[in-house]
Write a protein that holds these residues in place. Structure first.
Motif, PDB file in Angstrom:
ATOM      1  N   GLY A  32      58.514  62.303  61.086  1.00 27.39           N
ATOM      2  CA  GLY A  32      58.357  61.507  62.264  1.00 27.39           C
ATOM      3  C   GLY A  32      56.846  60.728  62.177  1.00 27.39           C
ATOM      4  N   ASP A  33      56.438  61.278  61.222  1.00 24.30           N
ATOM      5  CA  ASP A  33      54.751  60.541  60.913  1.00 24.30           C
ATOM      6  C   ASP A  33      54.877  59.099  60.905  1.00 24.30           C
ATOM      7  OD1 ASP A  33      53.716  63.156  61.353  1.00 24.30           O
ATOM      8  OD2 ASP A  33      53.588  63.432  59.259  1.00 24.30           O
ATOM      9  N   ILE A  34      54.045  58.333  61.524  1.00 23.24           N
ATOM     10  CA  ILE A  34      53.686  56.853  61.454  1.00 23.24           C
ATOM     11  C   ILE A  34      52.472  56.581  60.521  1.00 23.24           C
ATOM     12  CG2 ILE A  34      53.471  54.828  62.320  1.00 23.24           C
ATOM     13  CD1 ILE A  34      54.931  55.955  64.827  1.00 23.24           C
ATOM     14  N   ASN A  35      52.653  55.887  59.423  1.00 23.11           N
ATOM     15  CA  ASN A  35      51.567  55.507  58.282  1.00 23.11           C
ATOM     16  C   ASN A  35      51.328  54.310  58.300  1.00 23.11           C
ATOM     17  OD1 ASN A  35      50.890  58.378  57.962  1.00 23.11           O
ATOM     18  ND2 ASN A  35      52.842  58.343  56.529  1.00 23.11           N
ATOM     19  N   THR A  36      50.357  53.581  57.784  1.00 22.72           N
ATOM     20  CA  THR A  36      50.496  52.208  57.363  1.00 22.72           C
ATOM     21  C   THR A  36      50.110  52.144  56.076  1.00 22.72           C
ATOM     22  OG1 THR A  36      47.779  52.297  57.535  1.00 22.72           O
ATOM     23  CG2 THR A  36      49.012  51.471  59.560  1.00 22.72           C
ATOM     24  N   ARG A  37      50.655  50.990  55.315  1.00 19.37           N
ATOM     25  CA  ARG A  37      50.722  50.897  54.019  1.00 19.37           C
ATOM     26  C   ARG A  37      50.297  49.042  53.585  1.00 19.37           C
ATOM     27  NH1 ARG A  37      55.962  52.961  51.864  1.00 19.37           N
ATOM     28  NH2 ARG A  37      55.026  54.723  52.154  1.00 19.37           N
ATOM     29  N   MET A  38      49.733  49.143  52.486  1.00 19.85           N
ATOM     30  CA  MET A  38      49.406  47.916  52.358  1.00 19.85           C
ATOM     31  C   MET A  38      50.634  46.901  51.616  1.00 19.85           C
ATOM     32  SD  MET A  38      45.921  46.963  52.547  1.00 19.85           S
ATOM     33  CE  MET A  38      45.650  45.751  51.445  1.00 19.85           C
ATOM     34  N   ILE A  39      50.695  45.893  51.758  1.00 15.93           N
ATOM     35  CA  ILE A  39      51.675  44.875  51.225  1.00 15.93           C
ATOM     36  C   ILE A  39      51.020  44.174  50.356  1.00 15.93           C
ATOM     37  CG2 ILE A  39      53.587  43.455  51.505  1.00 15.93           C
ATOM     38  CD1 ILE A  39      53.778  44.132  54.701  1.00 15.93           C
ATOM     39  N   GLY A  40      51.841  43.777  48.994  1.00 11.03           N
ATOM     40  CA  GLY A  40      51.211  43.144  48.148  1.00 11.03           C
ATOM     41  C   GLY A  40      50.931  43.833  46.801  1.00 11.03           C
ATOM     42  N   LYS A  41      50.597  43.130  45.713  1.00  9.37           N
ATOM     43  CA  LYS A  41      50.314  43.523  44.505  1.00  9.37           C
ATOM     44  C   LYS A  41      49.096  44.596  44.469  1.00  9.37           C
ATOM     45  CE  LYS A  41      52.579  40.166  41.826  1.00  9.37           C
ATOM     46  NZ  LYS A  41      52.584  39.172  40.758  1.00  9.37           N
ATOM     47  N   ARG A  42      49.092  45.427  43.483  1.00  8.25           N
ATOM     48  CA  ARG A  42      47.941  46.499  43.268  1.00  8.25           C
ATOM     49  C   ARG A  42      47.016  45.885  42.695  1.00  8.25           C
ATOM     50  NH1 ARG A  42      48.936  52.378  40.692  1.00  8.25           N
ATOM     51  NH2 ARG A  42      47.070  52.975  40.828  1.00  8.25           N
ATOM     52  N   ASN A  43      45.730  46.099  42.884  1.00  9.83           N
ATOM     53  CA  ASN A  43      44.369  45.717  42.442  1.00  9.83           C
ATOM     54  C   ASN A  43      44.176  46.751  41.276  1.00  9.83           C
ATOM     55  OD1 ASN A  43      42.126  44.656  41.418  1.00  9.83           O
ATOM     56  ND2 ASN A  43      41.151  44.727  43.324  1.00  9.83           N
ATOM     57  N   LYS A  44      44.537  46.361  39.879  1.00  6.50           N
ATOM     58  CA  LYS A  44      44.542  47.326  38.880  1.00  6.50           C
ATOM     59  C   LYS A  44      43.106  47.286  38.276  1.00  6.50           C
ATOM     60  CE  LYS A  44      49.563  47.307  37.747  1.00  6.50           C
ATOM     61  NZ  LYS A  44      50.509  47.082  36.798  1.00  6.50           N
ATOM     62  N   GLU A  45      42.196  46.677  38.581  1.00  3.19           N
ATOM     63  CA  GLU A  45      41.054  46.654  38.508  1.00  3.19           C
ATOM     64  C   GLU A  45      40.141  47.654  39.180  1.00  3.19           C
ATOM     65  OE1 GLU A  45      39.054  42.808  38.104  1.00  3.19           O
ATOM     66  OE2 GLU A  45      40.333  42.134  36.632  1.00  3.19           O
ATOM     67  N   HIS A  47      41.766  49.874  41.344  1.00  6.29           N
ATOM     68  CA  HIS A  47      42.778  51.138  41.129  1.00  6.29           C
ATOM     69  C   HIS A  47      43.608  51.402  39.892  1.00  6.29           C
ATOM     70  CE1 HIS A  47      41.373  51.833  45.286  1.00  6.29           C
ATOM     71  NE2 HIS A  47      41.784  50.648  45.512  1.00  6.29           N
ATOM     72  N   PRO A  48      42.902  51.616  38.771  1.00  7.31           N
ATOM     73  CA  PRO A  48      43.837  51.520  37.402  1.00  7.31           C
ATOM     74  C   PRO A  48      45.051  52.552  37.507  1.00  7.31           C
ATOM     75  CG  PRO A  48      41.742  52.607  37.106  1.00  7.31           C
ATOM     76  CD  PRO A  48      41.502  51.990  38.441  1.00  7.31           C
ATOM     77  N   VAL A  49      45.736  52.275  36.793  1.00  9.74           N
ATOM     78  CA  VAL A  49      46.923  53.225  36.778  1.00  9.74           C
ATOM     79  C   VAL A  49      46.563  54.651  35.837  1.00  9.74           C
ATOM     80  CG1 VAL A  49      49.435  53.662  35.852  1.00  9.74           C
ATOM     81  CG2 VAL A  49      48.670  51.224  36.518  1.00  9.74           C
ATOM     82  N   THR A  50      46.971  55.764  36.611  1.00  7.03           N
ATOM     83  CA  THR A  50      46.560  56.980  36.160  1.00  7.03           C
ATOM     84  C   THR A  50      47.680  57.449  35.206  1.00  7.03           C
ATOM     85  OG1 THR A  50      47.580  58.397  38.035  1.00  7.03           O
ATOM     86  CG2 THR A  50      45.250  57.650  38.359  1.00  7.03           C
ATOM     87  N   GLU A  51      47.261  58.509  34.438  1.00 13.97           N
ATOM     88  CA  GLU A  51      48.333  59.160  33.344  1.00 13.97           C
ATOM     89  C   GLU A  51      49.372  60.002  34.261  1.00 13.97           C
ATOM     90  OE1 GLU A  51      49.601  59.489  29.869  1.00 13.97           O
ATOM     91  OE2 GLU A  51      47.785  58.608  30.260  1.00 13.97           O
ATOM     92  N   ARG A  52      49.046  60.414  35.493  1.00 10.53           N
ATOM     93  CA  ARG A  52      49.978  61.358  36.315  1.00 10.53           C
ATOM     94  C   ARG A  52      51.251  60.026  36.864  1.00 10.53           C
ATOM     95  NH1 ARG A  52      48.573  64.482  41.780  1.00 10.53           N
ATOM     96  NH2 ARG A  52      50.832  65.105  42.062  1.00 10.53           N
ATOM     97  N   GLU A  53      50.554  59.001  37.149  1.00  7.66           N
ATOM     98  CA  GLU A  53      51.705  57.670  37.691  1.00  7.66           C
ATOM     99  C   GLU A  53      52.453  57.366  36.423  1.00  7.66           C
ATOM    100  OE1 GLU A  53      49.226  55.260  41.093  1.00  7.66           O
ATOM    101  OE2 GLU A  53      48.751  55.030  38.933  1.00  7.66           O
TER     102      GLU A  53
END
Length: 164
Positions: A32-45, A47-53
């Motif tokens: 039941g927790d309410i969070n906010t989330r960004m809409i749109g493409k990820r800024n990869k510069e 926030h680069p993609v990690t090895e875990r992802e």
């Protein structure tokens, strides 16, 4: 960190609030927790993609492919459905696909058993974990883990080699 309880107006919000906004409200259906989330493409510069992802993405891709292969094999799918029905009778609330993903991703780990055993890291906790094991392979993995906790690394390695 303090837990913030949203007011009723925020609780009623779902999805995008403005047509041109880049934020949305998301409600976790379980907690039941309410969070906010960004809409749109990820800024990869920024926030680069990690090895875990990458690893998680590959696991999910392999699991989805395995599910589709399972559905092609009628006998194996029928056996899976029987296993799923047994799990539902025991209280499983997820759908078939999510149940398959959980089984596929937990395969070889038996996370519940290892969590119970590691909780106390003593013989009694390992016995409780052993009682939850459903196959000999799970019991063997837990026994090897216990032997390693005791400090007998060479014995554990030898048992692993013999088990293969």
């Amino acid at each position: 960190m303090a837990k913030v309880v949203p007011i009723d107006q925020v609780k009623a919000l779902h999805g995008k609030v403005k047509s041109h906004g880049d934020m949305m409200f998301v409600t976790n259906s379980l907690s039941g927790d309410i969070n906010t989330r960004m809409i749109g493409k990820r800024n990869k510069e920024a926030h680069p993609v990690t090895e875990r992802e990458v690893t998680t993405h590959n696991k999910m891709h392999d699991a989805t492919a395995a599910y589709h292969e399972l559905k092609q094999n009628l006998e194996a799918y029928r056996a899976f459905l029987e296993q799923y029905q047994e799990a539902k009778a025991k209280g499983c609330t997820c759908d078939k696909y999510r149940y398959f993903l959980k089984q596929y991703l937990d395969e070889g780990k038996n996370t519940v058993t290892i969590k119970i055993a590691n909780k106390g890291s003593n013989e009694e906790s390992y016995v409780r974990g052993m009682e939850r094991c459903q196959t000999i392979e799970e019991a063997d993995r837990l026994l090897v883990k216990f032997v390693e906790v005791l400090g007998y690394k060479k014995l554990a390695e030898a048992y692993k080699r013999v088990g293969k």
